[in-house]
Structures are given as C-alpha cells and as structure tokens.
Design an enzyme around this catalytic site. Sequence first.
Site: not given
Ligand code: BG6
Length: 500
Positions: A61, A167, A197, A201, A235, A254, A259, A355
């Site tokens: 934007r 995602k 992602h 990795k 995390e 999430d 993942h 988290k």
């Molecule tokens: C993301 C989530 O897809 O993956 C985040 O939305 C999360 O909440 C993250 O922190 C974790 O990915 P990575 O690569 O940091 O382990």
Amino acid sequence: MSITTDKPGNVFGKSAEPPPCKLVIFGAGGDLTRRLLLPSLYDLAVAGSLPADFQIIAVDRAEQTGQGWAARLFSLAEQDAKDPSAEFSCPHLDRAVWDKVTANARYLSGDFTQDDVYATLQKLLGGDNVIFYFAVAARFFAGIAASLGKNGLLREDRGYRRLIIEKPFGHDLASARELDDVLRAQAQESQIYRIDHFLGKEANQGIMIARFSNVLFEPIWRREYIDHVQITAAETIGVEQRGAFYEHTGALRDMVPNHLFVLLSLIAMEPPSSLSAEAVRQEKTRLLQAIRPIGEEDYVRGQYGAGEIEGATVPAYHDESGVAPDSQTETFVAMKLFVDNWRWGGVPFYLRTGKRMSGRRTEINVVFKKPPYALFNQDMDDPRNGNVIRFLLDPVRGVSINFDAKQPGLEEVIAPVSSRFLYDDFFRKAPNVGYEALLYDCMSGNQMLFQSAATIEAAWTAIDAIVRPGAPAFYRAGSEGPDEAASLLARDGRSWLPVG
Ligand code: BG6
C-alpha cells in the site's frame, strides 16, 4: 538445496540456475518479506542459484519507488545480519550480491483488494514466468487468488504461473476446504505451492535422508522396537507484536496441523516409491490419515503466565499487547496420538509446542524399548538408560544416539553415553533461513517440499475434534509447560526429555 530427483545418488550443494522468472510479492512491506523472503533470495544469489534474469515486483500500500523499497530492506538486512538471534544473522552482507536481487525491482503501490493493481500487473508481466507470493494475512488469500484468476493472470499460455500460499491454510477443516475450492477454481493443482517453512529447513529435510538413505535405521523403525516418539518445538519468545493475530489462532492452529505434523510425517511415513512430488506427498498424507482421532483426555492446553526468560522478567500472555485480559487462547499444547497402521500400531507419539518455555529447541526423540531382561543388573526403570535417537533440528542441528556402555573399572557398571553428529562439524556452514530450498524448488517446478491439498485436509481432520475453546492450564514463563503436560506422560510411566 533440496534433494535432486534427476540424478542417482545423494547430490546436495549448488544447483542449476532455474529458468528466468518474476516474483510478485503481495505484502512486500511486511515482516515476512523483510525477515525471510529477501534474505533467502540473497542466499540463493550467493549460491549462484537465482535465475540470471530475475525481477521482483513488490506490491504494497505505501507510496514508494522500487529503489526506495530495496534500500529500506537493505538497511534492515544489515541490522539483521549483525543480530545473532535473527534468522538472517550472517557475518558478511555483500552489497553487490544484494543488488543483484533487487537491482531491477519494481514497486507497485496499490491496494490488492482493488482491480487496478491487477490491470497494472497484467501489463508488467506479459507472457513471463511468474510466481505470485502471498505474504499477506490469510484473510486476503482467497480474494487475491480470485482477482488473479479473473484478470487472466493465472493462464499459462506462454510462461508458467505459480502461487505460493503461506500458512495458516484455513482456520479449520471447513475453511481450508473453502480456500482450496477458490484456489482450484482459478488454478491447476500443479500451480499451487502451499508453503510450510518446516519443510524447507535443512535438518528437517535431513530426516528423510537419514531414514531412507541408510539401512541402519529402517529395520528397527517400528513398533517391535520403538517404545514411543516425542516431538518438541519449544520457543522462548512470546507472541511479540502478533498478539492480535495469535488471539484468534493459538498454539494448536499455529503449530500443530502444519509444523509439528510435518515433523511427524517425516519421522513416521513409509518410504516413498520415488522422489516424485506425488509419491512423497502421498506417503505423508497416508500417514496423517492414519492418525486416530485424538481424545480429550490426551490433549493439554496451556497459557503462559509471567516469569523469567534468560534472566529477564517477562509479562503474562494476557498482559501482552493485542491480547484480551481474560484471554483463553492457548500458547502451549501437548498431546498423545496414535498412528493406526501396521508399523506404528500401539506406539504413542507425544507432541508438544509452546511459547515462553525454558529453552528454544525443536527436536524429535525416538525412544526405544528396553532389552528383554537385565543381564547386567542395570536399573531398567532409570529413564537415563536405554536407546534414544534424537533428531536435533533447531537451533542445534544434527543427530545423536544414546546407548549404554561399560564404565571402565573392575565391576560391571553400565553408563549411559551419547554419540553425536552435528551438521556444523561435518559441513561448511552455509547461510540458511529456511526458505531458500522452497523458493528454488518453486522456480524449478518441484512441489515435493510443498503441502498438497490432501495433506492439509488430513492434518485438519486429525485435530478437528480438539480445535475448541476452553480454559487453559497456566504455566510460568521460562518453565517446561503446565504440570498437566508432564502428567500426560507420567500416567503412561514415561517422561519428557528436558527442554532447557
Ligand atoms: C510460525 C509461527 O509459523 O513458526 C510462529 O506462526 C512460530 O508462531 C514460528 O514462532 C516457529 O518457526 P521457527 O522457524 O522460528 O521455529
């Protein structure tokens, strides 16, 4: 780079340059573009794996020029490069290489919910190969896809047209199906690249190689030998600036159907008959389809309270910005699940993610059964004894194997020992934020590292019964999660391997 499918053997390293292409980034001013996309393109350029004729068309934007946009991102990349905790921390950021990525970038200032953006794109793109990257909030995915289709931008008359969808893919089973219906009304499945992602990795890709490129693991990779499997993605960060997004998402949506299930499928899938995208994705889907519906009693939701992380006091989740003071959103989940097939019948898989936990660690622990009897008089109940294969995925990357050895001395004393392979000890350390292989594969037309519609549907189906609100259990920030998560295993006579 990803696994090559056209050559025999196990070939890694620099790959051929993909055909020329334009990358249209919707959400070019956003965080994802800055933290992950541009750094990955830079890494590809360093490796010589970016098409020579490559152009970014940045859509967002704010009013600015292509060069203004590129300059701002370069200065942010310089900051990230110096920050050891950033994904893109790299010792030397080469301006000349960066310029190669952004040299002829165009910036298109506009509102991607309006038609005029697509008319301009039409003129800019002609008949070129184009990747449309949806680096925007999920609520815009369907609208952008529909507008691209309506404006004829997805027709592959001359060049290819591919969509990369971030995602979260849907909010539950029904909304994932709805989104798929929209996408498939506009594009063929071969044009749709659903990104996760965790598939990009390096260490995660390495799980398949370890399992299917060696004869060592596969014969014992089954219920006769394996007691249980633990998958952890812990995390230390909180919700950061994403409170408003996270409130409606929570840890389950999430992290789990995407993942954690990526990791589950890599560790537990059957060997595919080939490395074609279809064969690999089919096996992953089959695995997820075999998950037995998860029972209420096998599922724990938690939310972090205030606490301490690495010596600093951090606030409770409900005091974070964008979060309701009486929020019931979970920031931690743990669950036990079973995969009902011949290989895994009766073997529990324990998954947890959260988290503000005591450490940052993504890993899979494959815990083996004990020997049939204690020949050496060892304590068979001591959890430190016994065989565990640990896939260390992030931030330390490698594989370790725990086994029992004889402690030197006159008596037969058994001691647990560990043998460890670390990527950084064996291979040259190459910068990698995790999106390089994914972008490269999309440019090369290889969907193996992307999620199929069927895999996503199987994942949402598996958790459909537990996606529900409710009061979470609380845990202190900086701990290993709520006590209920420990009880989930304790009740089976097991315990989690420590996080921190
Ligand atoms: C993301 C989530 O897809 O993956 C985040 O939305 C999360 O909440 C993250 O922190 C974790 O990915 P990575 O690569 O940091 O382990």
